[in-house]
Design a protein around this motif. Structure first.
Motif, PDB file in Angstrom:
ATOM      1  N   VAL A  92     -67.541 -58.869  42.118  1.00  0.00           N
ATOM      2  CA  VAL A  92     -68.270 -57.673  41.642  1.00  0.00           C
ATOM      3  C   VAL A  92     -69.631 -58.085  41.416  1.00  0.00           C
ATOM      4  CG1 VAL A  92     -68.366 -56.255  39.570  1.00  0.00           C
ATOM      5  CG2 VAL A  92     -66.222 -56.370  40.588  1.00  0.00           C
ATOM      6  N   THR A  93     -69.929 -59.081  40.916  1.00  0.00           N
ATOM      7  CA  THR A  93     -71.384 -59.633  40.241  1.00  0.00           C
ATOM      8  C   THR A  93     -72.236 -59.854  41.499  1.00  0.00           C
ATOM      9  OG1 THR A  93     -70.603 -61.820  39.878  1.00  0.00           O
ATOM     10  CG2 THR A  93     -70.939 -60.396  37.964  1.00  0.00           C
ATOM     11  N   SER A  94     -71.425 -60.288  42.767  1.00  0.00           N
ATOM     12  CA  SER A  94     -72.280 -60.257  43.976  1.00  0.00           C
ATOM     13  C   SER A  94     -72.507 -59.253  44.857  1.00  0.00           C
ATOM     14  CB  SER A  94     -71.568 -61.530  44.861  1.00  0.00           C
ATOM     15  OG  SER A  94     -70.376 -60.923  45.349  1.00  0.00           O
ATOM     16  N   GLY A  95     -71.934 -58.063  44.504  1.00  0.00           N
ATOM     17  CA  GLY A  95     -71.984 -56.911  45.248  1.00  0.00           C
ATOM     18  C   GLY A  95     -71.039 -56.855  46.355  1.00  0.00           C
ATOM     19  N   TYR A  96     -70.100 -57.652  46.310  1.00  0.00           N
ATOM     20  CA  TYR A  96     -68.949 -57.752  47.513  1.00  0.00           C
ATOM     21  C   TYR A  96     -68.476 -56.321  47.741  1.00  0.00           C
ATOM     22  CZ  TYR A  96     -65.378 -58.815  50.453  1.00  0.00           C
ATOM     23  OH  TYR A  96     -64.293 -58.982  51.451  1.00  0.00           O
ATOM     24  N   TYR A  97     -68.108 -55.345  46.709  1.00  0.00           N
ATOM     25  CA  TYR A  97     -67.239 -54.416  46.851  1.00  0.00           C
ATOM     26  C   TYR A  97     -68.144 -53.090  47.377  1.00  0.00           C
ATOM     27  CZ  TYR A  97     -63.127 -57.189  45.064  1.00  0.00           C
ATOM     28  OH  TYR A  97     -62.227 -57.977  45.074  1.00  0.00           O
ATOM     29  N   ASN A  98     -69.610 -53.176  47.057  1.00  0.00           N
ATOM     30  CA  ASN A  98     -70.300 -51.966  47.140  1.00  0.00           C
ATOM     31  C   ASN A  98     -70.259 -51.676  48.650  1.00  0.00           C
ATOM     32  OD1 ASN A  98     -71.122 -52.449  44.622  1.00  0.00           O
ATOM     33  ND2 ASN A  98     -72.936 -53.386  45.194  1.00  0.00           N
ATOM     34  N   ASP A  99     -70.134 -50.266  48.766  1.00  0.00           N
ATOM     35  CA  ASP A  99     -69.854 -49.682  49.994  1.00  0.00           C
ATOM     36  C   ASP A  99     -68.595 -50.305  50.637  1.00  0.00           C
ATOM     37  OD1 ASP A  99     -70.286 -47.652  51.788  1.00  0.00           O
ATOM     38  OD2 ASP A  99     -71.801 -49.089  53.203  1.00  0.00           O
ATOM     39  N   ALA A 100     -67.435 -50.488  50.081  1.00  0.00           N
ATOM     40  CA  ALA A 100     -66.302 -51.071  50.519  1.00  0.00           C
ATOM     41  C   ALA A 100     -65.306 -49.963  50.615  1.00  0.00           C
ATOM     42  CB  ALA A 100     -65.548 -52.189  49.866  1.00  0.00           C
ATOM     43  N   ALA A 101     -64.294 -49.746  51.792  1.00  0.00           N
ATOM     44  CA  ALA A 101     -63.450 -48.655  51.899  1.00  0.00           C
ATOM     45  C   ALA A 101     -62.235 -48.951  51.366  1.00  0.00           C
ATOM     46  CB  ALA A 101     -63.215 -48.483  53.466  1.00  0.00           C
ATOM     47  N   VAL A 102     -61.764 -47.647  50.718  1.00  0.00           N
ATOM     48  CA  VAL A 102     -60.290 -47.735  49.983  1.00  0.00           C
ATOM     49  C   VAL A 102     -59.387 -47.832  51.521  1.00  0.00           C
ATOM     50  CG1 VAL A 102     -58.588 -47.111  48.297  1.00  0.00           C
ATOM     51  CG2 VAL A 102     -61.298 -47.090  48.029  1.00  0.00           C
ATOM     52  N   PHE A 103     -59.212 -48.530  52.056  1.00  0.00           N
ATOM     53  CA  PHE A 103     -58.653 -48.607  53.552  1.00  0.00           C
ATOM     54  C   PHE A 103     -57.157 -48.531  53.570  1.00  0.00           C
ATOM     55  CE2 PHE A 103     -58.730 -52.958  52.786  1.00  0.00           C
ATOM     56  CZ  PHE A 103     -57.438 -53.359  53.176  1.00  0.00           C
ATOM     57  N   ARG A 104     -56.359 -48.629  52.634  1.00  0.00           N
ATOM     58  CA  ARG A 104     -55.073 -48.749  52.878  1.00  0.00           C
ATOM     59  C   ARG A 104     -54.407 -48.246  51.492  1.00  0.00           C
ATOM     60  NH1 ARG A 104     -51.024 -53.568  51.970  1.00  0.00           N
ATOM     61  NH2 ARG A 104     -48.924 -52.815  53.077  1.00  0.00           N
ATOM     62  N   ILE A 105     -53.623 -47.053  51.749  1.00  0.00           N
ATOM     63  CA  ILE A 105     -53.000 -46.065  50.351  1.00  0.00           C
ATOM     64  C   ILE A 105     -51.762 -46.092  50.938  1.00  0.00           C
ATOM     65  CG2 ILE A 105     -53.128 -44.309  49.058  1.00  0.00           C
ATOM     66  CD1 ILE A 105     -56.032 -44.213  48.935  1.00  0.00           C
ATOM     67  N   ARG A 106     -50.693 -46.271  50.262  1.00  0.00           N
ATOM     68  CA  ARG A 106     -49.290 -45.819  50.440  1.00  0.00           C
ATOM     69  C   ARG A 106     -49.098 -44.963  49.392  1.00  0.00           C
ATOM     70  NH1 ARG A 106     -44.521 -49.958  50.975  1.00  0.00           N
ATOM     71  NH2 ARG A 106     -45.634 -50.290  53.103  1.00  0.00           N
ATOM     72  N   ALA A 107     -49.000 -43.508  49.612  1.00  0.00           N
ATOM     73  CA  ALA A 107     -49.115 -42.588  48.715  1.00  0.00           C
ATOM     74  C   ALA A 107     -48.418 -42.762  47.642  1.00  0.00           C
ATOM     75  CB  ALA A 107     -48.797 -41.346  49.487  1.00  0.00           C
ATOM     76  N   LYS A 108     -49.031 -42.339  46.517  1.00  0.00           N
ATOM     77  CA  LYS A 108     -48.224 -42.449  45.369  1.00  0.00           C
ATOM     78  C   LYS A 108     -47.677 -43.748  44.908  1.00  0.00           C
ATOM     79  CE  LYS A 108     -47.303 -37.353  44.915  1.00  0.00           C
ATOM     80  NZ  LYS A 108     -48.311 -37.054  45.750  1.00  0.00           N
ATOM     81  N   THR A 109     -48.288 -44.927  45.563  1.00  0.00           N
ATOM     82  CA  THR A 109     -47.544 -46.027  45.345  1.00  0.00           C
ATOM     83  C   THR A 109     -48.738 -47.243  44.796  1.00  0.00           C
ATOM     84  OG1 THR A 109     -45.885 -45.603  46.847  1.00  0.00           O
ATOM     85  CG2 THR A 109     -46.236 -47.756  46.337  1.00  0.00           C
ATOM     86  N   TRP A 110     -49.705 -47.297  45.847  1.00  0.00           N
ATOM     87  CA  TRP A 110     -50.886 -48.152  45.469  1.00  0.00           C
ATOM     88  C   TRP A 110     -52.002 -47.845  46.446  1.00  0.00           C
ATOM     89  CZ3 TRP A 110     -50.579 -49.921  50.362  1.00  0.00           C
ATOM     90  CH2 TRP A 110     -49.543 -50.553  50.815  1.00  0.00           C
ATOM     91  N   ALA A 111     -53.202 -48.174  45.843  1.00  0.00           N
ATOM     92  CA  ALA A 111     -54.555 -47.920  46.902  1.00  0.00           C
ATOM     93  C   ALA A 111     -55.032 -49.411  46.872  1.00  0.00           C
ATOM     94  CB  ALA A 111     -55.451 -46.825  45.991  1.00  0.00           C
ATOM     95  N   GLN A 112     -55.415 -49.730  47.855  1.00  0.00           N
ATOM     96  CA  GLN A 112     -56.110 -51.010  48.124  1.00  0.00           C
ATOM     97  C   GLN A 112     -57.244 -51.050  48.760  1.00  0.00           C
ATOM     98  OE1 GLN A 112     -52.912 -53.962  49.997  1.00  0.00           O
ATOM     99  NE2 GLN A 112     -54.701 -54.769  51.011  1.00  0.00           N
ATOM    100  N   PHE A 113     -58.454 -51.790  48.124  1.00  0.00           N
ATOM    101  CA  PHE A 113     -59.537 -52.111  48.829  1.00  0.00           C
ATOM    102  C   PHE A 113     -59.884 -53.630  48.947  1.00  0.00           C
ATOM    103  CE2 PHE A 113     -60.078 -51.161  44.305  1.00  0.00           C
ATOM    104  CZ  PHE A 113     -61.233 -52.137  43.998  1.00  0.00           C
ATOM    105  N   GLY A 114     -61.087 -54.034  49.486  1.00  0.00           N
ATOM    106  CA  GLY A 114     -61.481 -55.330  49.229  1.00  0.00           C
ATOM    107  C   GLY A 114     -61.783 -56.071  50.402  1.00  0.00           C
ATOM    108  N   ILE A 115     -62.128 -55.432  51.664  1.00  0.00           N
ATOM    109  CA  ILE A 115     -62.639 -56.056  52.946  1.00  0.00           C
ATOM    110  C   ILE A 115     -64.228 -55.354  52.752  1.00  0.00           C
ATOM    111  CG2 ILE A 115     -62.660 -56.032  55.385  1.00  0.00           C
ATOM    112  CD1 ILE A 115     -59.750 -55.828  55.288  1.00  0.00           C
TER     113      ILE A 115
END
Length: 197
Positions: A53-76
């Motif tokens: 977070v402090t290095s700005g890694y997650y800025n403009d990162a897609a929430v690219f993988r969501i299993r509906a009503k289960t989890w939402a994943q980001f981090g590439i």
């Protein structure tokens, strides 16, 4: 210095210790999500998340993988040079402590001691499947769970699959350009910032 180059250089620096408790604000394309992070839940995970977070890694990162009503994943990261620089930088496993209930956040992983940058928000109580893995929670949503519930989920696994599925190379190689061309309706983390510690 350009952000991408700065992040590549930061990727070569060791992990810094996070505060005992810190609060992160995710500004997404659907609204604001606020996370409260606890180092005593998962020290390695909290330290890595704080560093990212402090290095700005997650800025403009897609929430690219969501299993509906289960989890939402980001981090590439959106910039392939940045995501590739961080991809091999694994952290040790943390011992399981807190259950994967709705609103908790944990790192995704494929192999023991293999966590890197990808995290997910539990959109429901996932204790039955996730606690025995174990996916180790390091934070919880304290505001904006309704925003997490509204993140675009109709692509499911198609935009990036899971780490274990071995289908993420196009995202690492093409970054946001690949995702925006092929999955234009994805939501994004516009910015991630520490707002309290």
């Amino acid at each position: 210095m350009k952000l991408g180059l700065m992040l590549v250089l930061l990727a070569s620096v060791g992990t810094s210790q996070a505060p005992a408790r810190f609060v992160v604000q995710l500004e997404t394309t659907k609204g604001t999500i606020v996370l409260e992070c606890f180092r005593d839940w998962a020290p390695y995970g909290a330290d890595r998340f704080y560093e990212l977070v402090t290095s700005g890694y997650y800025n403009d990162a897609a929430v690219f993988r969501i299993r509906a009503k289960t989890w939402a994943q980001f981090g590439i990261a959106g910039d392939p040079k940045v995501s590739q620089a961080w991809r091999p930088r694994t952290i040790p496993d943390d011992p399981y402590k807190e259950p994967n209930v709705r609103g908790t956040i944990a790192f995704a992983w494929a192999v023991p001691n293999g966590r890197t940058t990808q995290v997910f928000i539990n959109l429901r109580d996932n204790r039955e499947t996730h606690d025995r893995e174990p996916f180790v929670a390091f934070a919880r949503v304290i505001e904006g769970m309704d925003v997490a519930d509204r993140l675009f989920d109709e692509y499911g696994e198609a935009a990036g699959g899971g780490i274990r599925a071995g289908k993420q190379d196009p995202v690492f190689q093409g970054g946001n350009a690949y995702l925006r061309k092929n999955f234009p309706r994805l939501d994004y983390i516009k910015s991630a910032t520490i707002i309290r510690q």
